[in-house]
Structure formats: C-alpha cells, structure tokens
Design a protein around this motif. Structure first.
Motif, PDB file in Angstrom:
ATOM      1  N   ARG A  10       0.840  -1.209   0.000  1.00 57.47           N
ATOM      2  CA  ARG A  10       0.000   0.000   0.000  1.00 57.47           C
ATOM      3  C   ARG A  10       0.871   1.254   0.000  1.00 57.47           C
ATOM      4  N   ARG A  14      -2.125  10.087  -4.539  1.00 60.84           N
ATOM      5  CA  ARG A  14      -2.568  11.489  -4.634  1.00 60.84           C
ATOM      6  C   ARG A  14      -2.866  11.866  -6.071  1.00 60.84           C
ATOM      7  N   TYR A  82       3.132  21.739  -2.471  1.00 62.27           N
ATOM      8  CA  TYR A  82       2.242  20.615  -2.157  1.00 62.27           C
ATOM      9  C   TYR A  82       0.831  20.920  -2.683  1.00 62.27           C
ATOM     10  N   PHE A  86      -6.051  16.629  -5.306  1.00 67.19           N
ATOM     11  CA  PHE A  86      -6.620  15.269  -5.254  1.00 67.19           C
ATOM     12  C   PHE A  86      -7.908  15.250  -4.417  1.00 67.19           C
ATOM     13  N   VAL A 139      -5.510   7.888   0.288  1.00 59.95           N
ATOM     14  CA  VAL A 139      -4.580   8.699   1.085  1.00 59.95           C
ATOM     15  C   VAL A 139      -5.316   9.208   2.320  1.00 59.95           C
ATOM     16  N   TRP A 140      -4.578   9.242   3.415  1.00 59.58           N
ATOM     17  CA  TRP A 140      -5.075   9.684   4.730  1.00 59.58           C
ATOM     18  C   TRP A 140      -4.784  11.175   4.820  1.00 59.58           C
ATOM     19  N   PHE A 141      -5.795  11.988   4.993  1.00 61.48           N
ATOM     20  CA  PHE A 141      -5.618  13.442   4.923  1.00 61.48           C
ATOM     21  C   PHE A 141      -6.063  14.114   6.212  1.00 61.48           C
ATOM     22  N   THR A 142      -5.206  15.013   6.732  1.00 62.99           N
ATOM     23  CA  THR A 142      -5.528  15.661   8.022  1.00 62.99           C
ATOM     24  C   THR A 142      -5.257  17.167   8.018  1.00 62.99           C
ATOM     25  N   LEU A 143      -5.003  17.722   6.851  1.00 55.93           N
ATOM     26  CA  LEU A 143      -4.660  19.149   6.801  1.00 55.93           C
ATOM     27  C   LEU A 143      -5.946  19.993   6.782  1.00 55.93           C
ATOM     28  N   THR A 177       7.780   4.796  -1.039  1.00 62.31           N
ATOM     29  CA  THR A 177       8.268   5.560   0.122  1.00 62.31           C
ATOM     30  C   THR A 177       9.101   4.609   0.973  1.00 62.31           C
ATOM     31  N   ARG A 179      11.323   2.903   4.101  1.00 61.77           N
ATOM     32  CA  ARG A 179      11.166   2.706   5.539  1.00 61.77           C
ATOM     33  C   ARG A 179      12.538   2.513   6.160  1.00 61.77           C
TER      34      ARG A 179
HETATM   35  C1  LIG Z   1      -2.089  10.608  10.729  1.00 59.08           C
HETATM   36  C2  LIG Z   1      -1.668  10.801   9.302  1.00 59.08           C
HETATM   37  C3  LIG Z   1      -1.924  12.010   8.684  1.00 59.08           C
HETATM   38  C4  LIG Z   1      -1.606  12.201   7.344  1.00 59.08           C
HETATM   39  N1  LIG Z   1      -1.939  13.380   6.747  1.00 59.08           N
HETATM   40  C5  LIG Z   1      -1.669  13.567   5.441  1.00 59.08           C
HETATM   41  C6  LIG Z   1      -2.097  14.764   4.789  1.00 59.08           C
HETATM   42  O1  LIG Z   1      -2.710  15.646   5.385  1.00 59.08           O
HETATM   43  N2  LIG Z   1      -1.827  14.894   3.475  1.00 59.08           N
HETATM   44  C7  LIG Z   1      -1.194  13.910   2.768  1.00 59.08           C
HETATM   45  O2  LIG Z   1      -0.979  14.103   1.565  1.00 59.08           O
HETATM   46  N3  LIG Z   1      -0.766  12.762   3.353  1.00 59.08           N
HETATM   47  C8  LIG Z   1      -1.002  12.576   4.661  1.00 59.08           C
HETATM   48  N4  LIG Z   1      -0.629  11.397   5.263  1.00 59.08           N
HETATM   49  C9  LIG Z   1       0.057  10.361   4.469  1.00 59.08           C
HETATM   50  C10 LIG Z   1       1.569  10.315   4.723  1.00 59.08           C
HETATM   51  O3  LIG Z   1       2.195  11.414   4.119  1.00 59.08           O
HETATM   52  C11 LIG Z   1       2.138   8.995   4.170  1.00 59.08           C
HETATM   53  O4  LIG Z   1       1.503   7.901   4.794  1.00 59.08           O
HETATM   54  C12 LIG Z   1       3.655   8.872   4.385  1.00 59.08           C
HETATM   55  O5  LIG Z   1       4.349   9.845   3.659  1.00 59.08           O
HETATM   56  C13 LIG Z   1       4.191   7.494   3.993  1.00 59.08           C
HETATM   57  O6  LIG Z   1       3.873   7.211   2.650  1.00 59.08           O
HETATM   58  P1  LIG Z   1       3.032   5.916   2.224  1.00 59.08           P
HETATM   59  O7  LIG Z   1       1.655   6.059   2.845  1.00 59.08           O
HETATM   60  O8  LIG Z   1       2.981   5.968   0.724  1.00 59.08           O
HETATM   61  O9  LIG Z   1       3.751   4.729   2.739  1.00 59.08           O
HETATM   62  C14 LIG Z   1      -0.948  11.180   6.610  1.00 59.08           C
HETATM   63  C15 LIG Z   1      -0.668   9.956   7.249  1.00 59.08           C
HETATM   64  C16 LIG Z   1      -1.026   9.773   8.564  1.00 59.08           C
HETATM   65  C17 LIG Z   1      -0.766   8.432   9.225  1.00 59.08           C
END
Ligand SMILES: Cc1cc2nc3c(=O)[nH]c(=O)nc-3n(C[C@H](O)[C@H](O)[C@H](O)COP(=O)(O)O)c2cc1C
Length: 190
Positions: A10, A14, A82, A86, A139-143, A177, A179
């Motif tokens: 996974r 974006r 940035y 998306f 994608v997990w987004f929190t902004l 990405t 690790r």
């Molecule tokens: C709690 C949390 C908040 C995140 N917030 C954002 C976000 O606001 N925007 C975004 O583009 N990615 C966000 N991400 C995704 C991370 O940037 C991403 O998981 C990390 O760079 C690792 O990449 P991968 O998911 O491809 O392994 C967030 C991930 C987590 C766990």
C-alpha cells in the motif's frame, strides 16, 4: 491478497482517475473499518461518504486555507508546492469522525480522552489496507481545522472529524516511500 502483502504494497495515492468506486467496494471498505479494535469495544467512529462536488470544493478550500497557515507557521518550502487538488479529483472521500466519550477508561486518566482517536486511526488503516487489496488507491488526509470541517460536514458537536480518506483508482503508480526498518527503533527488555 495476504495481509503482509497489503501492508507492504500500500502506498499513499494522490493522483486519481475519475472512475467511480462501486458501492459494493465502498461498503467492503466501510465494513473493514468497523472491525478495528476500540476501547471497551465502544466503536467510537462514524463515517461521512462524500461524492458531491460542493462538499469537496468546501473541503478543498479549507485544506488550502490550512496549507497557507502551515506555510506561514513552519516556513517549510515544500508546502508551497504541495498540491491538494486530489481532494477534488478523488471520486469519493470518507470522513472519519470520533466520539471522545467513547474512549473507555482512558477518559479518567491524566491526559484525557484520546483512545477514541487511536481507535479511529485503526479504522482508517483497516480501510486503506482493504482498499488496496480491492485495487483502490487511498490517502489519509488531516490538513484541516477540525471545527471548520465539522461545519462543512454538518456534524453534531459530540463528533470530532479526525481524518479524510480519499479513495479512487490510481491514475499512476504512487511513488515508493522508504522505511527505516525496525532495528534502530526497537529495544528488547528481557
Ligand atoms: C495521521 C496521518 C496524517 C496524514 N496526513 C496527510 C495529509 O494531510 N496529506 C497527505 O498528503 N498525506 C497525509 N498522510 C500520508 C503520509 O504522508 C504517508 O503515509 C507517508 O508519507 C508514507 O507514505 P506511504 O503512505 O505511501 O507509505 C498522513 C498519514 C497519517 C498516518
């Protein structure tokens, strides 16, 4: 797909195609969310499925406002580039909201009720792994400001919006990405 493959393959997506996510797929993703662990099995989550462009536009505007604020506070140059478009192109976004009262014993501990956030995070991870196993990018987004997002989603005051999960078919393979591995991050107490 086996669980370790899903975990390792996974990647955050974006860049989405406009192909819709089928209702059946969406429901499998939502169902997986509800199998996450939670304090006292209180299941503090609720979900808002967003497909309409008006709500997406409002989310986008709030994300852009938050991005500007973060640029100002952090001075991080990369944030200037940035791009959060998306949020508009993802065919569907699932907002995950949590109820702080459903934090179990945690609410009586110093630091207050935070366990509901952990449970909701586990639900988000279940969703993303399931989406990946079903060929859907996420994608997990929190902004965003939580109060502002609560208004956009018309959530009641007992619910805290914690995350947006953007979902759709990937238009291109997400970038790998790296690790760091666990060796330097782990100690064994014997
Ligand atoms: C709690 C949390 C908040 C995140 N917030 C954002 C976000 O606001 N925007 C975004 O583009 N990615 C966000 N991400 C995704 C991370 O940037 C991403 O998981 C990390 O760079 C690792 O990449 P991968 O998911 O491809 O392994 C967030 C991930 C987590 C766990």
């Amino acid at each position: 797909m086996d669980i370790l493959t899903a975990i390792k393959e996974r990647r955050s997506c974006r860049n989405f195609s406009d192909e819709p996510v089928e209702r059946e797929t969406l429901e499998k993703i939502l169902d997986a969310a509800t199998w996450a662990p939670s304090p006292l099995n209180a299941q503090p989550w609720s979900f808002v499925v967003i497909a309409g462009s008006e709500v997406k536009n409002n989310i986008f505007a709030e994300a852009e406002r938050s991005r500007e604020q973060a640029i100002h506070k952090s001075g991080w140059g990369w944030l200037e580039k940035y791009n959060v478009e998306f949020l508009l192109s993802a065919p569907v976004i699932i907002a995950v909201a949590g109820d702080p009262k459903k934090s179990g014993v945690d609410q009586f501990m110093e630091g207050g009720a935070k366990a509901y956030e952990h449970a909701c995070a586990a639900a988000v991870q279940n969703m993303m792994l399931t989406a990946h196993a079903l060929g859907i990018g996420s994608v997990w987004f929190t902004l965003f400001d939580r109060e502002k997002l609560r208004g956009i989603l018309d959530l009641s005051s007992d619910k805290v919006p914690l995350a947006l999960v953007c979902l759709g078919k990937a238009a291109a393979d997400p970038a790998p990405t790296p690790r760091k591995g666990f060796a330097d991050k782990t100690i064994y107490l014997e």
